[in-house]
Design a protein around this motif. Structure first.
Motif: not given
Length: 256
Positions: A3-6, A183-196, A238-240
């Motif tokens: 696959c081409p790399a976007i 579109m393909p999406a990914v959401v990642v977060c620190g389990r103990d994030d106090r800011v967001t 996600w990129l794949r």
């Protein structure tokens, strides 16, 4: 057939420079065009997004943003929906600031500007105080991590921080936008994030039509630096998906 790399656009967060993305870039830079656009040059999320889009090669690209960069990434999707092949959001949110959050940002602006004029607070004091809130309790003695955060903050500088805070406090609410990003999406977060907090990531993942949600355990707001293996693995998956969707028949598109 491969696959081409976007191409990939990356956006740093508050008081961060390009080094925030080093864990990911070290893995994917050899396979695709990667551009890291600054987020401290304008006091408007819209202007930062406009400059970032202009720096990308013609055609479609994927965009990922960390923290403040996540707000800019969502604005990139708003401004250039027909070009976006995938969206990555790391330790960020889709809601506009509350009145309380705006007031807190204004206090930080006042402290920095007061310090620059000889007041009680200095930029370094403000940056140091912020750093203690954004890392997991287990990493508060990690001198290498804290030094990197300090170095990046110094690179952004007091004027850059003020611009970033003003951009963040006046950003648009993007929840309705996310619902329309097919579109393909990914959401990642620190389990103990106090800011967001992680709940904001759960909300975004629910709103996005095609999103993976990933949590980084034992991580605060700086998940990509605190738990790079977990965060990078989620972003690479996600990129794949982005590459495969772009190459396959009937590739997913954005409709706004």
């Amino acid at each position: 057939m491969n696959c081409p790399a976007i191409p990939l656009l990356l956006l740093p967060g508050l008081m961060n420079d390009h080094r925030i993305w080093t864990p990911l870039v070290s893995v994917v830079a050899g396979e695709r065009h990667v551009h890291i656009a600054p987020t401290h040059l304008h006091d408007s999320v819209a202007e930062s997004a406009r400059d970032a889009i202009a720096a990308m090669p013609p055609g479609s690209f994927a965009v990922a943003g960390f923290s403040l960069g996540g707000y800019v990434a969502q604005e990139v999707c708003r401004q250039s929906s027909d070009r976006i092949a995938g969206l990555g959001l790391v330790d960020t949110g889709a809601r506009a600031d509350t009145d309380e959050a705006r007031q807190a940002r204004q206090r930080m602006i006042d402290a920095v500007e007061g310090g620059a004029g000889g007041g009680d607070a200095t930029f370094s004091q403000v940056a140091h105080g912020f750093a203690s809130r954004i890392v997991h309790a287990s990493r508060l003695q990690d001198r290498e991590l804290l030094q990197l955060l300090s170095d990046m903050a110094s690179n952004v500088g007091s004027e850059g921080l003020v611009r970033q805070q003003r951009a963040a406090m006046n950003r648009a609410d993007s929840r309705d936008l996310l619902r329309r990003l097919h579109m393909p999406a990914v959401v990642v977060c620190g389990r103990d994030d106090r800011v967001t907090p992680f709940s904001l990531s759960q909300e975004m993942a629910t709103l996005l039509p095609d999103a993976e949600l990933a949590a980084a355990d034992a991580a605060g707001h700086m998940s990509i630096l605190e738990q790079p293996a977990t965060v990078v693995a989620a972003l690479v998956r996600w990129l794949r998906r982005v590459d495969a969707a772009a190459a396959g028949p009937g590739a997913m598109s954005t409709t706004i």
